[in-house]
Design a protein around this motif. Sequence first.
Motif, PDB file in Angstrom:
ATOM      1  N   MET A   1       0.808  -1.203   0.000  1.00  0.00           N
ATOM      2  CA  MET A   1       0.000   0.000   0.000  1.00  0.00           C
ATOM      3  C   MET A   1       0.852   1.267   0.000  1.00  0.00           C
ATOM      4  O   MET A   1       0.338   2.358  -0.006  1.00  0.00           O
ATOM      5  N   ASP A   2       2.148   1.130  -0.004  1.00  0.00           N
ATOM      6  CA  ASP A   2       3.007   2.290   0.048  1.00  0.00           C
ATOM      7  C   ASP A   2       2.939   3.085  -1.251  1.00  0.00           C
ATOM      8  O   ASP A   2       2.949   2.523  -2.327  1.00  0.00           O
ATOM      9  N   VAL A   3       2.884   4.405  -1.140  1.00  0.00           N
ATOM     10  CA  VAL A   3       3.105   5.268  -2.280  1.00  0.00           C
ATOM     11  C   VAL A   3       4.595   5.521  -2.396  1.00  0.00           C
ATOM     12  O   VAL A   3       5.191   5.442  -3.450  1.00  0.00           O
ATOM     13  N   GLU A   4       5.228   5.807  -1.279  1.00  0.00           N
ATOM     14  CA  GLU A   4       6.664   5.975  -1.241  1.00  0.00           C
ATOM     15  C   GLU A   4       7.166   5.454   0.095  1.00  0.00           C
ATOM     16  O   GLU A   4       6.469   5.498   1.093  1.00  0.00           O
ATOM     17  N   ASN A   5       8.384   4.976   0.124  1.00  0.00           N
ATOM     18  CA  ASN A   5       8.975   4.500   1.364  1.00  0.00           C
ATOM     19  C   ASN A   5      10.477   4.719   1.264  1.00  0.00           C
ATOM     20  O   ASN A   5      11.222   3.818   0.902  1.00  0.00           O
ATOM     21  N   LEU A   6      10.926   5.931   1.522  1.00  0.00           N
ATOM     22  CA  LEU A   6      12.308   6.316   1.394  1.00  0.00           C
ATOM     23  C   LEU A   6      12.798   6.877   2.715  1.00  0.00           C
ATOM     24  O   LEU A   6      12.115   7.673   3.356  1.00  0.00           O
ATOM     25  N   SER A   7      13.992   6.469   3.122  1.00  0.00           N
ATOM     26  CA  SER A   7      14.620   6.974   4.341  1.00  0.00           C
ATOM     27  C   SER A   7      13.713   6.820   5.558  1.00  0.00           C
ATOM     28  O   SER A   7      13.677   7.680   6.436  1.00  0.00           O
ATOM     29  N   GLY A   8      12.956   5.727   5.590  1.00  0.00           N
ATOM     30  CA  GLY A   8      12.109   5.458   6.742  1.00  0.00           C
ATOM     31  C   GLY A   8      10.779   6.174   6.740  1.00  0.00           C
ATOM     32  O   GLY A   8       9.952   5.946   7.624  1.00  0.00           O
ATOM     33  N   LEU A   9      10.553   7.056   5.764  1.00  0.00           N
ATOM     34  CA  LEU A   9       9.287   7.783   5.696  1.00  0.00           C
ATOM     35  C   LEU A   9       8.343   7.074   4.744  1.00  0.00           C
ATOM     36  O   LEU A   9       8.675   6.837   3.584  1.00  0.00           O
ATOM     37  N   GLN A  10       7.175   6.713   5.233  1.00  0.00           N
ATOM     38  CA  GLN A  10       6.184   5.970   4.456  1.00  0.00           C
ATOM     39  C   GLN A  10       4.952   6.830   4.260  1.00  0.00           C
ATOM     40  O   GLN A  10       4.491   7.500   5.179  1.00  0.00           O
ATOM     41  N   VAL A  11       4.423   6.816   3.052  1.00  0.00           N
ATOM     42  CA  VAL A  11       3.184   7.533   2.742  1.00  0.00           C
ATOM     43  C   VAL A  11       2.179   6.534   2.200  1.00  0.00           C
ATOM     44  O   VAL A  11       2.464   5.827   1.227  1.00  0.00           O
ATOM     45  N   ASP A  12       1.015   6.440   2.831  1.00  0.00           N
ATOM     46  CA  ASP A  12      -0.020   5.542   2.344  1.00  0.00           C
ATOM     47  C   ASP A  12      -1.387   6.105   2.675  1.00  0.00           C
ATOM     48  O   ASP A  12      -1.514   7.136   3.329  1.00  0.00           O
ATOM     49  N   ARG A  13      -2.402   5.433   2.180  1.00  0.00           N
ATOM     50  CA  ARG A  13      -3.778   5.871   2.403  1.00  0.00           C
ATOM     51  C   ARG A  13      -4.150   5.667   3.866  1.00  0.00           C
ATOM     52  O   ARG A  13      -3.944   4.593   4.430  1.00  0.00           O
ATOM     53  N   VAL A  49      -7.472  10.707   2.412  1.00  0.00           N
ATOM     54  CA  VAL A  49      -6.310  11.169   3.162  1.00  0.00           C
ATOM     55  C   VAL A  49      -5.088  10.306   2.865  1.00  0.00           C
ATOM     56  O   VAL A  49      -5.158   9.074   2.913  1.00  0.00           O
ATOM     57  N   LEU A  50      -3.970  10.945   2.554  1.00  0.00           N
ATOM     58  CA  LEU A  50      -2.681  10.286   2.483  1.00  0.00           C
ATOM     59  C   LEU A  50      -1.910  10.671   3.740  1.00  0.00           C
ATOM     60  O   LEU A  50      -1.829  11.846   4.085  1.00  0.00           O
ATOM     61  N   MET A  51      -1.361   9.691   4.421  1.00  0.00           N
ATOM     62  CA  MET A  51      -0.695   9.912   5.703  1.00  0.00           C
ATOM     63  C   MET A  51       0.786   9.586   5.594  1.00  0.00           C
ATOM     64  O   MET A  51       1.176   8.536   5.085  1.00  0.00           O
ATOM     65  N   ALA A  52       1.622  10.494   6.082  1.00  0.00           N
ATOM     66  CA  ALA A  52       3.064  10.273   6.146  1.00  0.00           C
ATOM     67  C   ALA A  52       3.416   9.839   7.562  1.00  0.00           C
ATOM     68  O   ALA A  52       2.954  10.440   8.532  1.00  0.00           O
ATOM     69  N   ARG A  53       4.247   8.804   7.671  1.00  0.00           N
ATOM     70  CA  ARG A  53       4.614   8.331   8.991  1.00  0.00           C
ATOM     71  C   ARG A  53       5.963   7.632   8.945  1.00  0.00           C
ATOM     72  O   ARG A  53       6.440   7.213   7.890  1.00  0.00           O
ATOM     73  N   ASP A  54       6.576   7.522  10.106  1.00  0.00           N
ATOM     74  CA  ASP A  54       7.771   6.716  10.258  1.00  0.00           C
ATOM     75  C   ASP A  54       7.588   5.838  11.480  1.00  0.00           C
ATOM     76  O   ASP A  54       6.455   5.660  11.949  1.00  0.00           O
ATOM     77  N   SER A  55       8.658   5.297  12.015  1.00  0.00           N
ATOM     78  CA  SER A  55       8.536   4.378  13.145  1.00  0.00           C
ATOM     79  C   SER A  55       7.967   5.044  14.395  1.00  0.00           C
ATOM     80  O   SER A  55       7.468   4.367  15.289  1.00  0.00           O
ATOM     81  N   PRO A  81       4.093  19.903  13.858  1.00  0.00           N
ATOM     82  CA  PRO A  81       5.104  20.931  14.173  1.00  0.00           C
ATOM     83  C   PRO A  81       6.496  20.353  14.404  1.00  0.00           C
ATOM     84  O   PRO A  81       7.497  20.938  13.968  1.00  0.00           O
ATOM     85  N   SER A  82       6.571  19.195  15.041  1.00  0.00           N
ATOM     86  CA  SER A  82       7.869  18.593  15.356  1.00  0.00           C
ATOM     87  C   SER A  82       8.551  17.963  14.149  1.00  0.00           C
ATOM     88  O   SER A  82       9.733  17.614  14.201  1.00  0.00           O
ATOM     89  N   ALA A  83       7.819  17.819  13.034  1.00  0.00           N
ATOM     90  CA  ALA A  83       8.359  17.154  11.851  1.00  0.00           C
ATOM     91  C   ALA A  83       8.593  18.112  10.686  1.00  0.00           C
ATOM     92  O   ALA A  83       8.929  17.670   9.587  1.00  0.00           O
ATOM     93  N   ARG A  84       8.429  19.398  10.907  1.00  0.00           N
ATOM     94  CA  ARG A  84       8.575  20.359   9.811  1.00  0.00           C
ATOM     95  C   ARG A  84      10.044  20.581   9.467  1.00  0.00           C
ATOM     96  O   ARG A  84      10.930  20.324  10.255  1.00  0.00           O
ATOM     97  N   ARG A  85      10.263  21.034   8.235  1.00  0.00           N
ATOM     98  CA  ARG A  85      11.612  21.276   7.707  1.00  0.00           C
ATOM     99  C   ARG A  85      12.403  19.984   7.532  1.00  0.00           C
ATOM    100  O   ARG A  85      13.622  19.995   7.592  1.00  0.00           O
ATOM    101  N   ARG A  86      11.686  18.877   7.335  1.00  0.00           N
ATOM    102  CA  ARG A  86      12.345  17.583   7.150  1.00  0.00           C
ATOM    103  C   ARG A  86      11.945  16.928   5.824  1.00  0.00           C
ATOM    104  O   ARG A  86      12.263  15.778   5.582  1.00  0.00           O
ATOM    105  N   GLY A  87      11.223  17.648   4.988  1.00  0.00           N
ATOM    106  CA  GLY A  87      10.827  17.113   3.694  1.00  0.00           C
ATOM    107  C   GLY A  87       9.522  16.348   3.691  1.00  0.00           C
ATOM    108  O   GLY A  87       9.149  15.769   2.673  1.00  0.00           O
ATOM    109  N   VAL A  88       8.816  16.340   4.832  1.00  0.00           N
ATOM    110  CA  VAL A  88       7.549  15.603   4.903  1.00  0.00           C
ATOM    111  C   VAL A  88       6.505  16.225   3.981  1.00  0.00           C
ATOM    112  O   VAL A  88       5.789  15.520   3.261  1.00  0.00           O
TER     113      VAL A  88
END
Length: 205
Positions: A1-13, A49-55, A81-88
């Motif tokens: 179900m991943d749209v992208e999964n790079l550098s630990g960041l996963q985006v899916d529905r 909704v597409l959700m970005a998440r990591d571990s 707020p804690s994840a901004r400026r990281r390419g999310v």
Amino acid sequence: MDVENLSGLQVDRADPSDWAALAKIDSVTQAGDHTRRDNIRRWCEQGVVLMARDSSGPLGYSVLEYTFFEQGFVTMLMVAPSARRRGVGARLLTAVESVCTTTKLFTSTNVSNHPMQQLLQRAGWHPVGLLHGLDEGDPELFYLCPSTRLRDATGTGGQTSQCLFANFRTSDCPSSALWNACDESGRFLTRCPLCSSCPFPALAI
């Protein structure tokens, strides 16, 4: 179900059950806006909704709807707020572009929202209009995604779509929605978000 999964960041529905976790990272909801909280729940239930998440958990989300003159529209793009400026935000924007099923994709932001404007400009989106009257003293600036960043969306229900995982006709989709391969290798399948009954739920995002 991943749209992208790079550098630990996963985006899916996002699933309907994800709404509470997304509300917790939404700065507007956390400021006490109950309408935003209700909207997040509704968006998740509608499957837009597409959700970005990591571990560590959810880091942000975007909402893609087709209510703007029947064209794609990014209704919301929120990063914790804690994840901004990281390419999310950039990752979410790219994910939305990859699943949009129309030939045009728009979004809007307040003139005062400089971070969002910078994100869109870096991605090559073009300002196409200014609307006064929504927020007093803070006009809404509309942007259009370059067509070169969108996958082809010219097909119609009933045509044949090929994938490495399955062969089927788009007419098999209960809503006659268009199915497409997300990339040339056919690694992912995407579908129209209006389709609430997917015959291949393990493959659709």
